[in-house]
Motif scaffolding. Structure first.
Motif, PDB file in Angstrom:
ATOM      1  N   ALA A  11       6.164 -11.999 -14.107  1.00 51.02           N
ATOM      2  CA  ALA A  11       7.324 -11.490 -13.777  1.00 51.02           C
ATOM      3  C   ALA A  11       7.133  -9.703 -13.642  1.00 51.02           C
ATOM      4  O   ALA A  11       7.634  -9.049 -12.646  1.00 51.02           O
ATOM      5  N   GLU A  12       6.277  -9.216 -14.810  1.00 51.11           N
ATOM      6  CA  GLU A  12       5.969  -8.026 -14.601  1.00 51.11           C
ATOM      7  C   GLU A  12       5.257  -7.369 -13.267  1.00 51.11           C
ATOM      8  O   GLU A  12       5.374  -6.465 -12.643  1.00 51.11           O
ATOM      9  N   LYS A  15       7.374  -7.592 -10.405  1.00 53.15           N
ATOM     10  CA  LYS A  15       8.313  -6.346 -10.337  1.00 53.15           C
ATOM     11  C   LYS A  15       7.478  -5.096  -9.993  1.00 53.15           C
ATOM     12  O   LYS A  15       7.793  -4.438  -9.224  1.00 53.15           O
ATOM     13  N   ALA A  18       6.884  -5.273  -5.823  1.00 57.31           N
ATOM     14  CA  ALA A  18       8.399  -5.004  -5.452  1.00 57.31           C
ATOM     15  C   ALA A  18       8.479  -3.408  -5.461  1.00 57.31           C
ATOM     16  O   ALA A  18       8.640  -2.872  -4.510  1.00 57.31           O
ATOM     17  N   LYS A  19       7.879  -2.687  -6.593  1.00 61.10           N
ATOM     18  CA  LYS A  19       8.183  -1.324  -6.762  1.00 61.10           C
ATOM     19  C   LYS A  19       7.191  -0.666  -5.858  1.00 61.10           C
ATOM     20  O   LYS A  19       7.662   0.433  -5.012  1.00 61.10           O
ATOM     21  N   GLY A  35       4.851   0.932  -9.594  1.00 65.37           N
ATOM     22  CA  GLY A  35       4.524  -0.251  -9.224  1.00 65.37           C
ATOM     23  C   GLY A  35       3.107  -0.778  -9.672  1.00 65.37           C
ATOM     24  O   GLY A  35       2.887  -1.752 -10.109  1.00 65.37           O
ATOM     25  N   ASP A  38       2.588  -1.131 -13.223  1.00 63.65           N
ATOM     26  CA  ASP A  38       3.207  -2.308 -13.846  1.00 63.65           C
ATOM     27  C   ASP A  38       2.273  -3.462 -13.482  1.00 63.65           C
ATOM     28  O   ASP A  38       1.837  -4.298 -14.370  1.00 63.65           O
TER      29      ASP A  38
END
Length: 64
Positions: A11-12, A15, A18-19, A35, A38
């Motif tokens: 999930a990280e 994310k 996406a960032k 991003g 992450d």
């Protein structure tokens, strides 16, 4: 590696992707950098979990 840890790390990573994509699309370098950070964090956590699993497997092999 526990399934919960694996799911959290995935999930990280998602994310972060996406960032990064949003940052690139909007020209926002800070968001793009966050991003990438992450994603790197998730990658390091995965590597740590795999190392723990390898040590555990090695211990189990010697017990047999």
């Amino acid at each position: 590696m526990g399934m919960d840890d694996k799911a959290e790390n995935r999930a990280e990573d998602l994310k972060g992707k996406a960032k990064e994509t949003t940052g690139k699309a909007t020209g926002n370098e800070r968001l793009e950098g966050e991003g990438k950070g992450d994603q790197a964090s998730a990658s390091m956590k995965n590597a740590g979990e795999k190392a723990k699993d390898a040590v555990s497997d090695a211990k189990d092999a010697f017990k047999k």
